[in-house]
Design a protein around this motif. Structure first.
Motif, PDB file in Angstrom:
ATOM      1  N   PHE A  96       0.912   5.323   0.616  1.00 52.61           N
ATOM      2  CA  PHE A  96       0.175   6.393   1.287  1.00 52.61           C
ATOM      3  C   PHE A  96       0.812   7.737   0.967  1.00 52.61           C
TER       4      PHE A  96
ATOM      5  N   ARG B 139       0.856  -1.187   0.000  1.00 53.54           N
ATOM      6  CA  ARG B 139       0.000   0.000   0.000  1.00 53.54           C
ATOM      7  C   ARG B 139       0.889   1.234   0.000  1.00 53.54           C
TER       8      ARG B 139
ATOM      9  N   TYR C 110      -1.190  10.110   6.863  1.00 53.56           N
ATOM     10  CA  TYR C 110      -1.018   9.336   5.633  1.00 53.56           C
ATOM     11  C   TYR C 110      -2.359   8.759   5.206  1.00 53.56           C
TER      12      TYR C 110
ATOM     13  N   GLU D 254      -4.322   6.525   2.066  1.00 49.21           N
ATOM     14  CA  GLU D 254      -3.980   5.576   1.016  1.00 49.21           C
ATOM     15  C   GLU D 254      -4.125   6.208  -0.358  1.00 49.21           C
ATOM     16  N   HIS D 255      -3.088   6.054  -1.165  1.00 53.56           N
ATOM     17  CA  HIS D 255      -3.047   6.571  -2.530  1.00 53.56           C
ATOM     18  C   HIS D 255      -3.377   5.461  -3.526  1.00 53.56           C
TER      19      HIS D 255
END
Length: 188
Positions: free
Chosen positions: A151, A149, A158, A160-161
């Motif tokens: 971020f 994951r 942070y 999640e991207h």
């Protein structure tokens, strides 16, 4: 871990032997002037971290950065932490990476743990303003599957991207273009 237990772990031995199976081993960092122990990575943990660094190295280099495994990162005058990986602008002979020059840090969790397993470390990276955080999570004790994951830091947290579950590929253009196949992280 108490100071007494740390002293006990540092006792003199007549020979250098690996720890007994299951016996925890610690590495040290410094936060707010205090020496803080964290578990030393296992061999599978180190292999995943190494494979992540290898997967990032060429893309990071194209962006004018270096990808480093287990390098000391100075987050502030009172915080020194060794993440599993760091992507930073750093002189090749430097003794550590500076937090201000670090674009991404990454950690590999223990199998079965969730991303909240090391919240204080993540909070320290966020407080230092490191814009990206990569988390690799082995799905089983045998390390046969890994999810990752990515971020991005927003408003001090942070978020999640993007993510990739076992068998998928994480693809992103930010913080620099890279792709990591989760299947490549279990080939040790």
């Amino acid at each position: 871990m108490t100071e007494g237990k740390l002293r006990q772990r540092g006792r003199h031995r007549d020979s250098v032997e690996p720890p007994d199976p299951g016996e925890p081993v610690y590495r040290l960092g410094r936060i707010a002037g205090e020496v803080v122990p964290s578990l030393t990575p296992t061999v599978p943990h180190q292999n995943i971290a190494h494979l992540l660094v290898r997967a990032l190295r060429t893309s990071a280099h194209r962006a004018g950065l270096g990808a480093h495994g287990s390098v000391l990162v100075r987050l502030s005058a009172e915080r020194l932490i060794v993440p599993d990986l760091a992507v930073a602008r750093v002189d090749r002979l430097a003794s550590c990476a500076e937090g201000a020059d670090t674009v991404l840090v990454g950690e590999v969790t223990r199998p079965g743990s969730d991303s909240a397993a090391t919240p204080s470390r993540i909070e320290h990276f966020a407080a230092a303003g490191i814009p990206w955080f990569l988390l690799a999570q082995p799905e089983t004790p045998e390390h046969r599957a890994v999810s990752i994951r990515l971020f991005h830091l927003r408003d001090g947290r942070y978020l999640e991207h993007t993510a990739a579950t076992p068998g998928q590929t994480l693809v992103t253009k930010d913080p620099f273009p890279f792709r990591i196949r989760t299947t490549d992280l279990v080939v040790f």
